[in-house]
Scaffold this active site. Structure first.
Site, PDB file in Angstrom:
ATOM      1  N   TYR A 146      37.656  20.723  26.509  1.00 51.21           N
ATOM      2  CA  TYR A 146      36.961  19.546  27.050  1.00 51.21           C
ATOM      3  C   TYR A 146      35.991  18.926  26.044  1.00 51.21           C
ATOM      4  O   TYR A 146      35.549  17.803  26.220  1.00 51.21           O
ATOM      5  CB  TYR A 146      36.194  19.901  28.332  1.00 51.21           C
ATOM      6  CG  TYR A 146      37.078  20.374  29.488  1.00 51.21           C
ATOM      7  CD1 TYR A 146      38.455  20.283  29.428  1.00 51.21           C
ATOM      8  CD2 TYR A 146      36.512  20.898  30.639  1.00 51.21           C
ATOM      9  CE1 TYR A 146      39.256  20.717  30.469  1.00 51.21           C
ATOM     10  CE2 TYR A 146      37.300  21.332  31.692  1.00 51.21           C
ATOM     11  CZ  TYR A 146      38.674  21.241  31.598  1.00 51.21           C
ATOM     12  OH  TYR A 146      39.458  21.674  32.638  1.00 51.21           O
ATOM     13  N   LYS A 195      44.457  33.555  27.170  1.00 52.93           N
ATOM     14  CA  LYS A 195      45.902  33.354  26.992  1.00 52.93           C
ATOM     15  C   LYS A 195      46.232  33.839  25.585  1.00 52.93           C
ATOM     16  O   LYS A 195      46.746  33.094  24.730  1.00 52.93           O
ATOM     17  CB  LYS A 195      46.220  31.855  27.201  1.00 52.93           C
ATOM     18  CG  LYS A 195      47.686  31.519  27.275  1.00 52.93           C
ATOM     19  CD  LYS A 195      48.356  31.965  28.562  1.00 52.93           C
ATOM     20  CE  LYS A 195      49.838  31.682  28.531  1.00 52.93           C
ATOM     21  NZ  LYS A 195      50.587  32.401  29.572  1.00 52.93           N
ATOM     22  N   ASP A 227      47.383  33.202  33.575  1.00 52.30           N
ATOM     23  CA  ASP A 227      48.399  32.956  34.612  1.00 52.30           C
ATOM     24  C   ASP A 227      48.438  34.111  35.602  1.00 52.30           C
ATOM     25  O   ASP A 227      48.532  33.914  36.818  1.00 52.30           O
ATOM     26  CB  ASP A 227      49.778  32.680  33.993  1.00 52.30           C
ATOM     27  CG  ASP A 227      50.073  33.518  32.752  1.00 52.30           C
ATOM     28  OD1 ASP A 227      49.184  34.262  32.318  1.00 52.30           O
ATOM     29  OD2 ASP A 227      51.199  33.446  32.226  1.00 52.30           O
ATOM     30  N   ASP A 251      37.275  26.358  34.793  1.00 50.10           N
ATOM     31  CA  ASP A 251      37.262  25.179  35.667  1.00 50.10           C
ATOM     32  C   ASP A 251      38.297  25.373  36.780  1.00 50.10           C
ATOM     33  O   ASP A 251      38.022  25.204  37.978  1.00 50.10           O
ATOM     34  CB  ASP A 251      37.610  23.949  34.807  1.00 50.10           C
ATOM     35  CG  ASP A 251      37.484  22.652  35.561  1.00 50.10           C
ATOM     36  OD1 ASP A 251      36.950  22.656  36.682  1.00 50.10           O
ATOM     37  OD2 ASP A 251      37.935  21.612  35.027  1.00 50.10           O
ATOM     38  N   ASP A 255      37.622  26.874  40.937  1.00 51.86           N
ATOM     39  CA  ASP A 255      38.022  26.093  42.118  1.00 51.86           C
ATOM     40  C   ASP A 255      38.966  26.896  43.009  1.00 51.86           C
ATOM     41  O   ASP A 255      38.861  26.867  44.235  1.00 51.86           O
ATOM     42  CB  ASP A 255      38.707  24.786  41.707  1.00 51.86           C
ATOM     43  CG  ASP A 255      37.708  23.649  41.596  1.00 51.86           C
ATOM     44  OD1 ASP A 255      36.491  23.935  41.635  1.00 51.86           O
ATOM     45  OD2 ASP A 255      38.123  22.488  41.475  1.00 51.86           O
TER      46      ASP A 255
END
Ligand code: NAD
Length: 361
Positions: A146, A195, A227, A251, A255
């Site tokens: 980001y 990852k 994942d 992020d 959520d």
């Protein structure tokens, strides 16, 4: 001890829910012999109305000079409010970005707690959630994809977008330390999520987190691919204590973690930096649809205040007391409208605050 708290009620339900959190802090002060001094500051739409900008430099300086910051929520009805006719950098939410940057907050904590009493609100199967769950997503907040360089170019008549994901070892080390510090105050387990089978930034992440873990021999460290983590949160959320991860993964996972608790009015959050000063706020927004109606659930804000006591002031037993009082209120069957269920007692915002105060005694 005396603590100076910058209080930013904000817009919508913000002033109502912050007032209840102050009531609870005041009672903690009386019971445990602390004094909390509040300085009320404007941010968001109310600051636009007063000063033409969502956060003035003076307000930011006042927040910086405090011991910690408690925030309600900012923003209005996006479809109706005049605040949203302003350019994006002048809108209420721009105040949030400015204060997070100004206070140099790089670690975000979102707890995902399923209170046994609210298990009906959880979308997961009962056999998965029996007894409730309680974990934290700690997300790096100022680096990664980001904040990397980005551009869109044209190559041979084809548009191409480029985003860059960078982390340096110092950025990873400082957030990892927070992860282990927080785990030390909890069940002493860190699951570092990355990852690393694909990304170099993840391989560096894994290496540095492992290094930092050497300073915390009591904390058990595991690694998990992102994942898999996304699946494990819905398959077996009880396995987690602290999930430590980079910005974009955090992020998304935070959520997902909020969603599995099923009740937005219950979820606190904290943003932390190098100093003890943090920004504590509910995970939800300003809920303009119910503002001023004594309907908002103040529990997320009250629990944010508890996090402030724990992480900024090291007042562990005071934070525990608030959390226990919230649990007790739920056990006694009191519910605000967002968490209302058959056979329970409906309460308004103020009554919910009063009940938490009552059970603190
Ligand atoms: P929201 O979280 O404000 O509301 C979503 C839904 O949940 C609404 O139906 C609302 O009534 C309900 N709700 C939220 N908090 C509640 C509570 N404590 N008790 C009972 N019900 C509650 O999200 P939204 O409607 O998308 O956004 C409204 C405004 O809030 C927008 O201006 C948005 O930009 C802003 N916002 C601010 C923050 C923040 O200040 N950190 C975060 C998210 C959204």
């Amino acid at each position: 001890m005396d603590y100076k708290i910058a209080v930013i009620p904000g817009d919508g339900i913000g002033p109502e829910i912050v007032a209840e959190a102050k009531k609870v802090l005041d009672k903690i002060g009386v019971i445990y012999g602390h004094s909390f001094e509040y300085q009320e500051l404007l941010m968001g739409g109310c600051s636009i109305d007063a000063y033409g900008v969502p956060l003035t430099d003076e307000t930011l300086e006042a927040a910086k000079a405090s011991d910690s910051v408690l925030l309600g929520a900012v923003g209005g009805d996006v479809g109706k409010s005049d605040w949203y006719k302003l350019p994006p950098d002048k809108r209420p939410e721009a105040g949030l970005l400015k204060i997070r940057k100004g206070l140099e907050l790089y670690a975000n904590i979102r707890p995902a707690v399923l209170f046994d009493e609210l298990s009906g609100a959880c979308p997961l199967k009962e056999e998965i959630t029996e007894g409730g769950f309680d974990f934290i997503v700690m997300r790096e907040l100022t680096g990664g994809l980001y904040f990397g360089e980005r551009k869109t170019i044209e190559e041979n008549g084809v548009l191409k977008a480029i985003d860059t994901l960078t982390y340096d070892e110092n950025e990873i080390r400082r957030i990892a330390k927070w992860g282990f510090e927080v785990a030390m105050k909890r069940n002493k387990k860190v699951c570092s999520v990355d990852k690393a089978n694909v990304l170099d930034s993840s391989r560096l992440w894994r290496k540095i987190v492992k290094e930092v873990s050497g300073e915390y021999p009591e904390v058990e460290l595991t690694d998990m691919l992102v994942d898999n983590c996304a699946m494990q949160i819905v398959r077996d959320p009880k396995q987690f204590d602290v999930i430590l991860t980079e910005n974009m993964f955090g992020d998304i996972l935070s959520d997902e973690a909020s969603m599995v608790t099923g009740s937005i009015g219950m979820l606190p959050s904290a943003s932390l930096g190098a100093a003890k000063l943090g920004l504590y706020e509910p995970s939800h927004g300003s809920a303009p649809d119910i503002a001023g109606q004594d309907k908002a659930n103040p529990i997320a804000t009250v629990l944010s205040a508890a996090m402030m006591l724990r992480y900024s002031f090291d007042l562990e037993k005071e934070a525990d007391a608030i959390e226990a009082a919230v649990k007790q209120v739920l056990k006694e069957g009191y519910r605000t409208v967002d968490i209302m269920d058959k056979g329970k007692t409906l309460t308004g915002t103020k009554q919910m605050g009063d009940l938490i105060v009552k059970y603190l005694a």
